[in-house]
Design a protein around this motif. Sequence first.
Motif, mmCIF file in Angstrom:
data_model
loop_
_atom_site.group_PDB
_atom_site.id
_atom_site.type_symbol
_atom_site.label_atom_id
_atom_site.label_comp_id
_atom_site.label_asym_id
_atom_site.label_seq_id
_atom_site.Cartn_x
_atom_site.Cartn_y
_atom_site.Cartn_z
ATOM 1 N N GLN A 20 39.840 20.803 43.749
ATOM 2 C CA GLN A 20 40.827 21.536 43.150
ATOM 3 C C GLN A 20 40.490 22.948 42.879
ATOM 4 O O GLN A 20 41.145 24.026 42.704
ATOM 5 C CB GLN A 20 41.442 20.823 41.906
ATOM 6 N N THR A 21 39.074 23.051 42.614
ATOM 7 C CA THR A 21 38.588 24.371 41.885
ATOM 8 C C THR A 21 38.861 25.683 43.033
ATOM 9 O O THR A 21 39.248 26.699 42.343
ATOM 10 C CB THR A 21 37.085 24.176 41.935
ATOM 11 N N PRO A 22 38.666 25.391 44.375
ATOM 12 C CA PRO A 22 38.950 26.608 45.073
ATOM 13 C C PRO A 22 40.202 26.996 45.044
ATOM 14 O O PRO A 22 40.850 28.440 45.020
ATOM 15 C CB PRO A 22 38.753 26.057 46.484
ATOM 16 N N TYR A 23 41.456 26.275 44.543
ATOM 17 C CA TYR A 23 42.827 26.720 44.569
ATOM 18 C C TYR A 23 42.702 27.209 43.025
ATOM 19 O O TYR A 23 43.721 28.180 42.884
ATOM 20 C CB TYR A 23 43.943 25.495 44.791
ATOM 21 N N GLN A 24 42.167 26.755 42.073
ATOM 22 C CA GLN A 24 42.098 27.659 40.719
ATOM 23 C C GLN A 24 41.559 28.973 41.034
ATOM 24 O O GLN A 24 42.220 29.859 40.474
ATOM 25 C CB GLN A 24 41.298 26.721 39.853
ATOM 26 N N TYR A 30 41.025 37.743 40.436
ATOM 27 C CA TYR A 30 40.124 38.527 40.479
ATOM 28 C C TYR A 30 39.913 38.453 38.816
ATOM 29 O O TYR A 30 40.649 38.112 38.085
ATOM 30 C CB TYR A 30 40.553 40.067 40.816
ATOM 31 N N GLY A 31 38.639 39.203 38.556
ATOM 32 C CA GLY A 31 38.335 39.312 37.136
ATOM 33 C C GLY A 31 37.461 38.388 36.764
ATOM 34 O O GLY A 31 36.807 37.328 37.526
ATOM 35 N N PRO A 32 37.170 38.218 35.416
ATOM 36 C CA PRO A 32 36.305 37.191 34.718
ATOM 37 C C PRO A 32 36.467 35.844 35.030
ATOM 38 O O PRO A 32 35.509 34.797 35.118
ATOM 39 C CB PRO A 32 36.070 37.677 33.247
ATOM 40 N N ASP A 33 37.684 35.415 35.016
ATOM 41 C CA ASP A 33 38.046 33.996 34.881
ATOM 42 C C ASP A 33 37.800 33.630 36.513
ATOM 43 O O ASP A 33 37.215 32.635 36.800
ATOM 44 C CB ASP A 33 39.657 33.847 34.888
ATOM 45 N N HIS A 34 38.013 34.525 37.444
ATOM 46 C CA HIS A 34 37.774 34.149 38.857
ATOM 47 C C HIS A 34 36.275 33.856 39.038
ATOM 48 O O HIS A 34 35.914 32.908 39.742
ATOM 49 C CB HIS A 34 38.378 35.425 39.655
ATOM 50 N N PHE A 100 39.877 33.126 49.457
ATOM 51 C CA PHE A 100 39.955 32.913 47.875
ATOM 52 C C PHE A 100 38.693 33.635 47.433
ATOM 53 O O PHE A 100 38.770 33.446 46.158
ATOM 54 C CB PHE A 100 39.888 31.461 47.570
ATOM 55 N N GLY A 101 38.130 34.546 47.886
ATOM 56 C CA GLY A 101 37.184 35.423 47.365
ATOM 57 C C GLY A 101 35.716 34.692 46.843
ATOM 58 O O GLY A 101 35.377 35.075 45.845
ATOM 59 N N MET A 102 35.528 33.697 47.718
ATOM 60 C CA MET A 102 34.468 33.021 47.499
ATOM 61 C C MET A 102 33.020 33.148 48.450
ATOM 62 O O MET A 102 32.343 32.284 48.676
ATOM 63 C CB MET A 102 34.899 31.542 47.454
ATOM 64 N N GLY A 103 32.784 34.513 48.787
ATOM 65 C CA GLY A 103 31.985 34.799 49.793
ATOM 66 C C GLY A 103 30.637 35.096 49.248
ATOM 67 O O GLY A 103 29.789 35.280 50.182
ATOM 68 N N GLN A 104 30.341 34.935 48.035
ATOM 69 C CA GLN A 104 29.077 35.280 47.870
ATOM 70 C C GLN A 104 27.714 34.260 48.251
ATOM 71 O O GLN A 104 26.730 34.446 48.466
ATOM 72 C CB GLN A 104 28.698 35.014 45.976
ATOM 73 N N LEU A 105 28.525 32.709 48.425
ATOM 74 C CA LEU A 105 27.496 31.946 49.112
ATOM 75 C C LEU A 105 28.137 31.176 50.155
ATOM 76 O O LEU A 105 29.500 30.950 50.348
ATOM 77 C CB LEU A 105 27.010 30.987 48.112
ATOM 78 N N SER A 106 27.295 30.484 51.249
ATOM 79 C CA SER A 106 27.929 29.975 52.239
ATOM 80 C C SER A 106 27.353 28.617 52.009
ATOM 81 O O SER A 106 26.014 28.247 51.834
ATOM 82 C CB SER A 106 28.126 30.580 53.490
ATOM 83 N N ILE A 107 28.063 27.493 52.712
ATOM 84 C CA ILE A 107 27.159 26.337 52.978
ATOM 85 C C ILE A 107 26.275 26.276 53.869
ATOM 86 O O ILE A 107 25.135 25.886 53.847
ATOM 87 C CB ILE A 107 28.328 25.193 53.390
ATOM 88 N N ARG A 108 26.583 26.950 54.985
ATOM 89 C CA ARG A 108 25.467 26.963 56.361
ATOM 90 C C ARG A 108 24.145 27.633 55.757
ATOM 91 O O ARG A 108 23.051 27.457 56.147
ATOM 92 C CB ARG A 108 26.155 27.712 57.383
ATOM 93 N N GLU A 109 24.158 28.672 55.045
ATOM 94 C CA GLU A 109 23.177 29.577 54.695
ATOM 95 C C GLU A 109 22.466 29.334 53.204
ATOM 96 O O GLU A 109 21.272 29.523 52.917
ATOM 97 C CB GLU A 109 23.494 31.121 54.649
ATOM 98 N N ASP A 110 23.330 28.844 52.523
ATOM 99 C CA ASP A 110 22.904 28.701 50.989
ATOM 100 C C ASP A 110 22.697 27.229 50.233
ATOM 101 O O ASP A 110 21.986 27.163 49.403
ATOM 102 C CB ASP A 110 23.674 29.675 49.869
ATOM 103 N N PHE A 111 23.125 26.439 51.132
ATOM 104 C CA PHE A 111 23.158 25.001 50.603
ATOM 105 C C PHE A 111 22.712 24.090 51.758
ATOM 106 O O PHE A 111 23.303 23.450 52.476
ATOM 107 C CB PHE A 111 24.486 24.596 50.245
#
Length: 130
Positions: A20-24, A30-34, A100-111
């Motif tokens: 559910q978190t990606p949809y939240q 944008y902003g601090p909540d995001h 969804f603006g979640m591009g800071q990390l990726s599964i392939r590269e960071d996990f």
Amino acid sequence: PERYAEHADLVQYLHESVTQTPYQICFTQYGPDHDAFVQEFYQELRHLQSRLQEHAVEGQTVGWLMPHDDDEQDSYNLTFADLILWITLLRMDLVYQWRFGMGQLSIREDFPLLQQFVDNVMAYPGIKDC
């Protein structure tokens, strides 16, 4: 019965804290909540990565989400919870990162252990044949 209850709790946790978190995040835009939701999501991924590592059996880097049972003949069974996580991880790099603006990390590269988990599910009999 205890194992079924543990699995049901795990499915509920994945639903509430991972799927559910990606949809939240998308709805906050944008902003601090995001940014806070994104960081919470990454923290959950780190937790899941540790869990997979803890459940690895001899000779493997990662295991499945449910701990294997030494009493079972086939202790490497994939569960519904594993499939829920797998789908979310696939969507992360393909969609959530960019839409969804979640591009800071990726599964392939960071996990790397989550990526190994994705690869293990892809190689599982019945899935790899599709």
